[in-house]
Scaffold this motif. Structure first.
Motif, short mmCIF file in Angstrom:
data_model
loop_
_atom_site.label_atom_id
_atom_site.label_comp_id
_atom_site.label_asym_id
_atom_site.label_seq_id
_atom_site.Cartn_x
_atom_site.Cartn_y
_atom_site.Cartn_z
N ASN A 65 0.86 -1.17 0.00
CA ASN A 65 0.00 0.00 0.00
C ASN A 65 0.90 1.23 0.00
OD1 ASN A 65 -1.81 2.05 0.37
ND2 ASN A 65 -2.85 1.16 2.13
N ARG A 66 1.13 1.77 -1.20
CA ARG A 66 2.07 2.89 -1.34
C ARG A 66 1.56 4.16 -0.66
NH1 ARG A 66 6.04 1.43 -4.76
NH2 ARG A 66 5.64 -0.33 -6.18
N SER A 67 0.25 4.20 -0.40
CA SER A 67 -0.31 5.38 0.26
C SER A 67 -0.52 5.13 1.75
CB SER A 67 -1.65 5.75 -0.40
OG SER A 67 -2.58 4.66 -0.32
N CYS A 68 0.23 4.21 2.32
CA CYS A 68 0.07 3.84 3.73
C CYS A 68 0.33 5.06 4.63
CB CYS A 68 1.04 2.72 4.09
SG CYS A 68 1.00 2.24 5.83
N ALA A 69 -0.67 5.41 5.42
CA ALA A 69 -0.55 6.59 6.29
C ALA A 69 0.49 6.37 7.39
CB ALA A 69 -1.91 6.90 6.90
N THR A 70 0.59 5.17 7.89
CA THR A 70 1.55 4.89 8.95
C THR A 70 2.98 5.11 8.47
OG1 THR A 70 0.05 3.27 9.96
CG2 THR A 70 2.39 3.13 10.56
N LYS A 71 3.28 4.73 7.23
CA LYS A 71 4.61 4.97 6.68
C LYS A 71 4.89 6.47 6.57
CE LYS A 71 5.11 0.69 4.01
NZ LYS A 71 5.29 0.11 2.65
N ARG A 72 3.87 7.22 6.14
CA ARG A 72 4.05 8.68 6.03
C ARG A 72 4.31 9.29 7.41
NH1 ARG A 72 -0.56 8.41 2.76
NH2 ARG A 72 -1.77 9.53 4.34
N VAL A 73 3.57 8.81 8.39
CA VAL A 73 3.74 9.33 9.76
C VAL A 73 5.13 9.01 10.29
CG1 VAL A 73 2.96 9.03 12.14
CG2 VAL A 73 1.28 9.30 10.31
N LEU A 74 5.62 7.80 10.02
CA LEU A 74 6.97 7.43 10.46
C LEU A 74 8.02 8.34 9.83
CD1 LEU A 74 6.88 3.52 10.45
CD2 LEU A 74 7.49 4.98 12.39
N ALA A 75 7.86 8.59 8.53
CA ALA A 75 8.81 9.46 7.83
C ALA A 75 8.78 10.87 8.40
CB ALA A 75 8.51 9.47 6.34
N GLN A 76 7.57 11.36 8.68
CA GLN A 76 7.43 12.72 9.20
C GLN A 76 8.00 12.84 10.62
OE1 GLN A 76 6.29 15.37 7.47
NE2 GLN A 76 6.88 16.62 9.23
N MET A 77 7.72 11.84 11.44
CA MET A 77 8.21 11.88 12.81
C MET A 77 9.73 11.74 12.87
SD MET A 77 5.37 9.80 15.07
CE MET A 77 6.11 10.41 16.58
N GLY A 78 10.28 11.04 11.89
CA GLY A 78 11.72 10.90 11.84
C GLY A 78 12.42 12.20 11.55
N MET A 79 11.72 13.11 10.87
CA MET A 79 12.30 14.42 10.54
C MET A 79 11.94 15.48 11.56
SD MET A 79 11.76 14.60 6.39
CE MET A 79 9.97 14.49 6.53
N ASP A 80 11.05 15.12 12.50
CA ASP A 80 10.56 16.11 13.47
C ASP A 80 11.69 16.51 14.42
OD1 ASP A 80 9.18 17.56 15.46
OD2 ASP A 80 7.34 16.47 14.96
N SER A 81 11.83 17.78 14.61
CA SER A 81 12.91 18.31 15.45
C SER A 81 12.68 18.01 16.93
CB SER A 81 13.04 19.83 15.26
OG SER A 81 11.80 20.46 15.58
N SER A 82 11.44 17.63 17.29
CA SER A 82 11.15 17.38 18.70
C SER A 82 11.35 15.92 19.08
CB SER A 82 9.69 17.78 19.00
OG SER A 82 8.79 16.96 18.25
N GLN A 83 12.08 15.19 18.23
CA GLN A 83 12.22 13.76 18.47
C GLN A 83 13.05 13.42 19.70
OE1 GLN A 83 14.59 11.76 15.43
NE2 GLN A 83 15.33 13.74 14.74
#
Length: 272
Positions: A193-211
Motif C-alpha cells: 500500500n504505497r499510500s500507507c498513512a503509517t509509513k508517512r507518519v513514520l517518515a514525518q516523525m523521523g524528521m521532526d525536530s522534537s524527536q
C-alpha cells in the motif's frame, strides 16, 4: 529428514500407482496394432478413454471429499496425494486416447480443458506446498482479529502519549490510526500500500525536530511496530488472495471439463 506432506503420503503410494499406470498405458499403446490408424475409435482408444473419464470423475470427487468432514473414505491428505499424482497420469492417458490427433471439435476441446485443468492443478500444488506454512509464520500463532486488537492497543497508547505533545503530533497519530490495510484490489495482489498513512507518519516523525522527547520516541517506536504488523497482515492477505484466485480459476475450469467430457461421450456413442 524430509518433511512428510501429501506429496510423500504413505511412502509415495500414489506416485508409485501413477507411474505404474503410465507405464502400463505406454506399453499397451506401443504394442497395439489396430487395423486402422491409432485413435480414440479403436478398442484401446475406448479403453483409454474410459480410464481417462474415470480418472476425471475421481479427481472431481476430491472437492466433495474435502467438504465431507465425517467421511471414513480415507484421509483428505491421502485424497490430495492421489489427486495430484493421478492428475499427472491423466495427462498421458488423455493424450494416448487422442493418439495425438487434434482438430476443431468437441473432442479436442475436452482434451484441451483436461490439460488446462491439470496445469492449473500444478499452480494449486505449489500454493498448497508453500502458502500454509508462510501464512502460519506471518500470524505467529495469532488470528487476524488478535493482530487487529494489538493495532488498536498501539493506537490507544500513541493517543495517550500524543496528548502530552503538540497538535501536529496528535494529528499524525490520528492519521496513522485511520490507515487502511488496502485501498484497491491491486494492492491485495501485490501486498503493498504505497499510500500507507503509517509509513508517512513514520517518515514525518523521523524528521521532526522534537524527536528528543521521551513521548515522541516512544510513539515513533510504537508506530514502527504498527507498520511491521500492517506489513504482516498485508502479506497474509496477499497470499490468501492468490489462493482464492486459483480456486476461482480451477473450480470453474473443472466444471467446464465435466460438461465437455459429457458432450464428448454423448457425441462418441451417438455416432458410434
Amino acid at each position: 529428514m524430509a518433511q512428510d506432506n501429501f506429496m510423500s503420503f504413505r511412502r509415495h503410494r500414489y506416485l508409485k500407482l501413477a507411474v505404474g499406470l503410465i507405464c502400463l498405458c505406454i506399453v499397451l499403446y506401443v504394442r497395439d496394432t489396430p487395423p486402422v490408424k491409432p485413435g480414440g475409435g479403436t478398442w484401446l482408444g475406448y479403453g483409454l478413454g474410459t480410464l481417462g473419464a474415470l480418472l476425471i470423475l475421481f479427481l472431481l470427487a476430491f472437492g466433495m471429499r474435502k467438504r465431507a468432514y465425517n467421511s471414513q473414505l480415507g484421509s483428505v491428505r491421502g485424497w490430495l496425494s492421489a489427486h495430484v499424482y493421478l492428475g499427472i497420469a491423466l495427462a498421458l492417458v488423455a493424450t494416448l486416447h487422442a493418439a495425438f490427433e487434434f482438430g476443431w471439435n468437441i473432442h479436442t476441446l475436452a482434451y484441451a480443458l483436461t490439460i488446462v485443468v491439470i496445469l492449473s492443478g500444478f499452480w494449486g500444488m505449489v500454493l498448497y506446498l508453500r502458502q500454509p506454512t508462510r501464512m502460519s509464520n506471518l500470524l505467529d500463532g495469532l488470528t487476524l482479529q488478535q493482530i487487529g486488537e494489538k493495532l488498536t492497543e498501539i493506537d490507544d497508547r500513541c493517543k495517550m502519549l500524543a496528548a502530552k505533545l503538540d497538535a501536529k503530533t496528535q494529528a499524525l497519530v490520528a492519521e496513522s490510526a485511520k490507515c487502511q490495510i488496502f485501498s484497491s484490489y491491486w494492492q491485495r495482489l501485490t501486498g503493498h500500500n504505497r499510500s500507507c498513512a503509517t509509513k508517512r507518519v513514520l517518515a514525518q516523525m523521523g524528521m521532526d525536530s522534537s524527536q528528543g522527547s521521551k513521548e515522541h520516541n516512544e510513539i515513533y517506536t510504537l508506530q514502527l511496530r504498527r507498520s511491521q504488523q500492517l506489513n504482516r497482515i498485508r502479506e497474509f492477505v496477499r497470499l490468501r488472495t492468490w489462493t482464492e484466485i486459483w480456486l476461482l480459476c480451477h473450480v470453474p475450469l473443472s466444471i467446464a471439463l465435466l460438461m465437455a467430457l459429457i458432450a464428448h461421450i454423448v457425441s462418441v456413442f451417438f455416432y458410434w
